[in-house]
Scaffold this active site. Structure first.
Site, short mmCIF file in Angstrom:
data_model
loop_
_atom_site.label_atom_id
_atom_site.label_comp_id
_atom_site.label_asym_id
_atom_site.label_seq_id
_atom_site.Cartn_x
_atom_site.Cartn_y
_atom_site.Cartn_z
N ASN A 9 7.42 41.90 4.49
CA ASN A 9 6.41 41.72 5.53
C ASN A 9 7.16 41.61 6.85
O ASN A 9 7.70 40.56 7.18
CB ASN A 9 5.60 40.44 5.23
CG ASN A 9 4.60 40.13 6.33
OD1 ASN A 9 4.35 40.96 7.21
ND2 ASN A 9 4.01 38.94 6.28
N TRP A 10 7.19 42.72 7.56
CA TRP A 10 7.96 42.74 8.82
C TRP A 10 7.29 41.93 9.93
O TRP A 10 7.91 41.66 10.95
CB TRP A 10 8.15 44.19 9.30
CG TRP A 10 9.11 45.01 8.51
CD1 TRP A 10 9.80 44.64 7.38
CD2 TRP A 10 9.53 46.35 8.80
NE1 TRP A 10 10.60 45.66 6.95
CE2 TRP A 10 10.45 46.74 7.80
CE3 TRP A 10 9.19 47.28 9.80
CZ2 TRP A 10 11.04 48.00 7.77
CZ3 TRP A 10 9.78 48.54 9.78
CH2 TRP A 10 10.70 48.89 8.77
N LYS A 11 6.02 41.64 9.77
CA LYS A 11 5.26 40.95 10.83
C LYS A 11 5.38 41.74 12.15
O LYS A 11 5.48 42.97 12.10
CB LYS A 11 5.72 39.49 10.96
CG LYS A 11 5.70 38.77 9.60
CD LYS A 11 5.93 37.29 9.69
CE LYS A 11 5.91 36.71 8.28
NZ LYS A 11 6.04 35.25 8.26
N HIS A 97 -3.00 36.68 5.10
CA HIS A 97 -1.74 35.97 5.38
C HIS A 97 -2.08 34.70 6.18
O HIS A 97 -2.98 34.71 7.02
CB HIS A 97 -0.78 36.87 6.15
CG HIS A 97 0.58 36.27 6.24
ND1 HIS A 97 0.89 35.28 7.14
CD2 HIS A 97 1.69 36.49 5.51
CE1 HIS A 97 2.14 34.92 6.95
NE2 HIS A 97 2.66 35.63 5.97
N GLU A 99 -0.76 33.40 8.65
CA GLU A 99 -0.73 33.57 10.11
C GLU A 99 -2.03 34.18 10.60
O GLU A 99 -2.51 33.87 11.69
CB GLU A 99 0.49 34.43 10.50
CG GLU A 99 1.78 33.63 10.35
CD GLU A 99 3.00 34.45 10.00
OE1 GLU A 99 3.00 35.68 10.18
OE2 GLU A 99 3.99 33.85 9.51
N GLU A 169 1.80 31.56 -1.03
CA GLU A 169 2.73 31.25 0.06
C GLU A 169 2.39 29.88 0.61
O GLU A 169 1.50 29.75 1.46
CB GLU A 169 2.59 32.28 1.18
CG GLU A 169 2.90 33.69 0.76
CD GLU A 169 3.35 34.53 1.92
OE1 GLU A 169 4.46 35.07 1.85
OE2 GLU A 169 2.62 34.63 2.92
N GLY A 175 8.77 30.72 6.99
CA GLY A 175 9.58 30.79 8.20
C GLY A 175 10.23 29.47 8.59
O GLY A 175 10.75 29.32 9.68
N SER A 215 10.20 31.58 2.84
CA SER A 215 11.67 31.39 2.91
C SER A 215 12.39 31.84 1.65
O SER A 215 13.37 31.22 1.22
CB SER A 215 12.02 29.95 3.26
OG SER A 215 11.48 29.61 4.52
N GLY A 236 9.41 37.58 4.35
CA GLY A 236 9.30 37.72 5.80
C GLY A 236 10.67 37.91 6.43
O GLY A 236 11.24 39.01 6.43
N GLY A 237 11.23 36.84 6.94
CA GLY A 237 12.49 36.88 7.69
C GLY A 237 13.58 37.68 7.01
O GLY A 237 14.23 38.52 7.64
P1 PGA Z 1 9.30 34.07 5.37
O1 PGA Z 1 7.81 34.66 5.46
O2 PGA Z 1 9.97 34.75 4.23
O3 PGA Z 1 9.91 34.36 6.69
O4 PGA Z 1 9.14 32.58 5.12
C1 PGA Z 1 7.08 34.96 4.31
C2 PGA Z 1 5.73 35.49 4.72
O5 PGA Z 1 5.18 34.98 5.70
O6 PGA Z 1 5.17 36.41 4.10
#
Ligand code: PGA
Length: 254
Positions: A9-11, A97, A99, A169, A175, A215, A236-237
């Site tokens: 997930n590049w966001k 998600h 966010e 999640e 994050g 994470s 994500g990251g």
């Molecule tokens: P993260 O994000 O790996 O940076 O914690 C995961 C996500 O939000 O899908």
């Protein structure tokens, strides 16, 4: 056998050129994925067509969008519909998600509509659920996730539901560098699978892929993926660094 999936997930990160380099670097690692293993790369909308063309000769690689709108079409300036995604060959779409729930006010009801439209277009929803820290501190995470699943997914008939991928999640782990322990992840994944079994029966529950997100990184992926009910990860990251992402996909292989 249920699919094992690592989804990036590049966001809202990377330019087109950076994204292209990242995909090329991942492909250059020469990952050999067996039948039931898949990699999904969820890029920002403007890069999907390019990502699709870069991945076209790699059968275990799929592209995903990070969202779609809850209406079919119409006067919704700036939005992207499930049908548009289908028309460019997108295979997966992340829905709900945390966010999106937090910053864009997405409710369980809206997510039910998005899921319906995505499935209607033949897209595979990666439906996200997970509790915030205060809920975890009060040990109410099981009920919290149950309401999310009930209100957004459990209206689906079985033949539609079995196409869905679920991503657990915990919001406190996204994050933040804090990861759920493999015991915490396994406990929640088993809880989710038991809810699916109550609603749709054992056979369907056994076939649904439940990914862990929050994470996830090379140092903890193998332990998380070794849990019996963890079928991969939503990353994500660590998905923005080719070497880390490749290592996470390799952890799925182990
Ligand atoms: P993260 O994000 O790996 O940076 O914690 C995961 C996500 O939000 O899908």
């Amino acid at each position: 056998m249920r699919k094992k999936i690592v989804a990036a997930n590049w966001k809202m990160n990377l330019t087109l050129q950076e994204g292209e380099t990242l995909i090329n670097d991942i492909l250059a690692a020469g990952l050999r994925l067996k039948d039931e293993k898949r990699v999904v790369i969820a890029t920002p909308f403007p890069y999907l067509v390019k990502a699709k063309s870069l991945l076209k000769n790699y059968p275990h690689f799929y592209i995903g969008a990070q969202n779609c709108h809850q209406q079919k079409s119409g006067a919704f300036t700036g939005e992207v519909s499930a049908q548009m995604l289908q028309s460019i060959g997108v295979e997966y779409v992340i829905i709900g998600h945390s966010e999106r729930r937090e910053y864009f006010g997405e409710t369980n009801e809206m997510l039910a509509q998005k899921t319906n439209l995505a499935l209607g277009q033949g897209l595979i929803p990666i439906f996200c659920c997970g509790e915030p820290l205060d809920v975890r501190r009060q040990e109410r995470q099981n009920e919290y996730v149950e309401v999310q699943l009930k209100e957004s997914l459990f209206h689906l008939p079985a033949e539609q539901f079995q196409k869905v991928v679920i991503a657990y999640e915990p919001i406190w782990a996204i994050g933040t560098g804090l990861t759920a322990s493999s015991a915490q992840a396994q406990e929640m994944h088993a809880h989710i699978r038991s809810l699916l079994a109550q609603q749709y029966g054992e056979d369907i529950a056994t076939g649904i892929s439940i990914l862990y997100g929050g994470s996830c990184k090379p140092s903890n992926a193998a332990e998380l993926f070794a849990c019996p009910d963890v079928d991969g990860g939503l990353i994500g990251g660590a998905s923005l660094v080719a070497q880390d992402f490749v290592a996470i996909v390799q952890a799925l292989q182990a």
